[in-house]
Write an enzyme that holds these catalytic residues in place. Structure first.
Site, PDB file in Angstrom:
ATOM      1  CE  LYS A 189     137.311  25.994 107.888  1.00 52.36           C
ATOM      2  NZ  LYS A 189     136.825  24.871 107.056  1.00 52.36           N
TER       3      LYS A 189
ATOM      4  NE  ARG B  80     126.713  18.753 108.450  1.00 49.59           N
ATOM      5  CZ  ARG B  80     127.129  19.183 109.641  1.00 49.59           C
ATOM      6  NH1 ARG B  80     127.147  18.356 110.666  1.00 49.59           N
ATOM      7  NH2 ARG B  80     127.529  20.423 109.787  1.00 49.59           N
TER       8      ARG B  80
ATOM      9  CG  ASP C  25     152.588  26.623 110.129  1.00 49.65           C
ATOM     10  OD1 ASP C  25     153.480  27.202 110.779  1.00 49.65           O
ATOM     11  OD2 ASP C  25     152.468  25.393 110.087  1.00 49.65           O
TER      12      ASP C  25
ATOM     13  CB  THR D  92     129.402  28.973 110.509  1.00 52.14           C
ATOM     14  OG1 THR D  92     130.019  27.848 109.888  1.00 52.14           O
ATOM     15  CG2 THR D  92     129.396  30.125 109.552  1.00 52.14           C
TER      16      THR D  92
ATOM     17  CE  LYS E 284     133.358  23.349 102.401  1.00 56.71           C
ATOM     18  NZ  LYS E 284     134.363  22.816 103.326  1.00 56.71           N
TER      19      LYS E 284
ATOM     20  CG  ASP F  26     137.211  24.660 103.822  1.00 53.86           C
ATOM     21  OD1 ASP F  26     137.953  25.591 104.187  1.00 53.86           O
ATOM     22  OD2 ASP F  26     136.137  24.378 104.393  1.00 53.86           O
TER      23      ASP F  26
HETATM   24  O1  C5P Z   1     127.188  20.248 106.173  1.00 55.49           O
HETATM   25  P1  C5P Z   1     127.307  21.746 106.231  1.00 55.49           P
HETATM   26  O2  C5P Z   1     126.391  22.452 105.252  1.00 55.49           O
HETATM   27  O3  C5P Z   1     127.219  22.281 107.644  1.00 55.49           O
HETATM   28  O4  C5P Z   1     128.784  22.016 105.688  1.00 55.49           O
HETATM   29  C1  C5P Z   1     129.394  23.260 105.745  1.00 55.49           C
HETATM   30  C2  C5P Z   1     130.791  23.146 105.210  1.00 55.49           C
HETATM   31  O5  C5P Z   1     131.423  24.429 105.284  1.00 55.49           O
HETATM   32  C3  C5P Z   1     131.686  22.187 105.980  1.00 55.49           C
HETATM   33  O6  C5P Z   1     132.506  21.528 105.019  1.00 55.49           O
HETATM   34  C4  C5P Z   1     132.536  23.070 106.877  1.00 55.49           C
HETATM   35  O7  C5P Z   1     133.834  22.562 107.076  1.00 55.49           O
HETATM   36  C5  C5P Z   1     132.621  24.360 106.044  1.00 55.49           C
HETATM   37  N1  C5P Z   1     132.867  25.599 106.795  1.00 55.49           N
HETATM   38  C6  C5P Z   1     132.025  26.047 107.808  1.00 55.49           C
HETATM   39  N2  C5P Z   1     132.316  27.214 108.472  1.00 55.49           N
HETATM   40  C7  C5P Z   1     133.398  27.938 108.154  1.00 55.49           C
HETATM   41  C8  C5P Z   1     134.234  27.508 107.118  1.00 55.49           C
HETATM   42  C9  C5P Z   1     133.920  26.317 106.452  1.00 55.49           C
HETATM   43  O8  C5P Z   1     131.020  25.413 108.095  1.00 55.49           O
HETATM   44  N3  C5P Z   1     133.629  29.079 108.755  1.00 55.49           N
END
Ligand code: C5P
Length: 237
Positions: free
Chosen positions: A65, A217, A68, A125, A36, A63
């Site tokens: 998002k 992460r 517009d 989230t 991603k 990703d």
């Molecule tokens: O590091 P972590 O596991 O928190 O990464 C989650 C990834 O998912 C990030 O790249 C974040 O931008 C993405 N994301 C998210 N919540 C959403 C959509 C995408 O955390 N609703």
């Protein structure tokens, strides 16, 4: 069971292509995780890098998002279809017309059987109940909002939604099982939640009906990313 590795997107949230390529080089070709690519890397490395990774055989979820007016989003989808990425995100809160036009455009520019999959973002989230009600002015609870947006996205022809692992089950209740639930906010037991609020373990997400997990992460910041990724695969298995 299908290889569980094909259900995890590794969020490559790194500053540049050098670090991204280095991380991916930990795996043998053919065994690399689905990836991603978000704002940080895409704005630094650009479409040329994405094209390079596509040519190397990677599956790419871009990703961005998108949010517009319908015409602007559709034009963006046209360019992304040409780039050949596999998945892209759009905010469901952009409304039905915006999503329908995106679907129409992606289908028109499909390359044979390869059709860009569109995933709608429901509630991020990092959004909790208080933020939803007090900052965004959306009444009700997170569940209601996620279900409403998922239902809208499904009716507008999206392939699935992004939601938390807590919500995957609720999404399927209003959309049916064929509609994808892609879940970030995944934290293995004992791992820091960082800025995420609605988190679940990989096991919980899958038991709740998640089709794909997005993990950043817990893998990218691990001392041994490959080992951390493998332990997620084993947990899902
Ligand atoms: O590091 P972590 O596991 O928190 O990464 C989650 C990834 O998912 C990030 O790249 C974040 O931008 C993405 N994301 C998210 N919540 C959403 C959509 C995408 O955390 N609703």
């Amino acid at each position: 069971m299908e290889n569980p590795q094909n259900r995890i997107f590794l969020a490559l949230d790194v500053p540049d292509e050098k670090q991204a390529d280095h991380l991916l080089s930990l795996w043998d070709p053919g065994e690399r995780p689905l990836i991603k690519v978000g704002y940080q890397l895409f704005f630094a490395a650009g479409p040329q890098w994405v094209e390079k990774r596509k040519n190397a055989g990677d599956t790419i979820f871009l990703d961005l998002k998108l949010h517009d007016i319908p015409n602007t989003v559709a034009k963006g989808i046209e360019s992304l279809s040409r780039l050949g990425v596999d998945f892209v995100t759009i905010h469901a809160s952009g409304g039905r017309k915006m999503m329908e036009k995106a679907r129409e455009t992606a289908d028109k520019h499909a390359d044979g059987s390869r059709r860009l999959k569109l995933l709608a973002v429901t509630q991020l989230t990092s959004t909790d109940q208080k933020m939803l009600n007090q900052e965004l002015g959306i009444p009700g609870d997170v569940r209601e909002s996620v279900q409403k947006l998922a239902s809208l996205a499904c009716g507008a022809g999206m392939d699935g939604v992004i939601c938390s692992g807590l919500e995957a089950r609720w999404v399927k209740q209003v959309t049916g099982t064929g509609f994808l639930a892609v879940t970030p906010g995944i934290r293995p037991q004992g791992f820091s939640s960082d800025d995420q609020k609605r988190i679940v373990t990989p096991r919980e997400a899958v038991l709740n009906g998640a089709d794909y997990l997005v993990v950043g992460r817990p893998v990218t910041q691990a001392p041994d990313p490959k080992k951390a990724f493998q332990s997620l695969v084993e947990e899902i298995r």
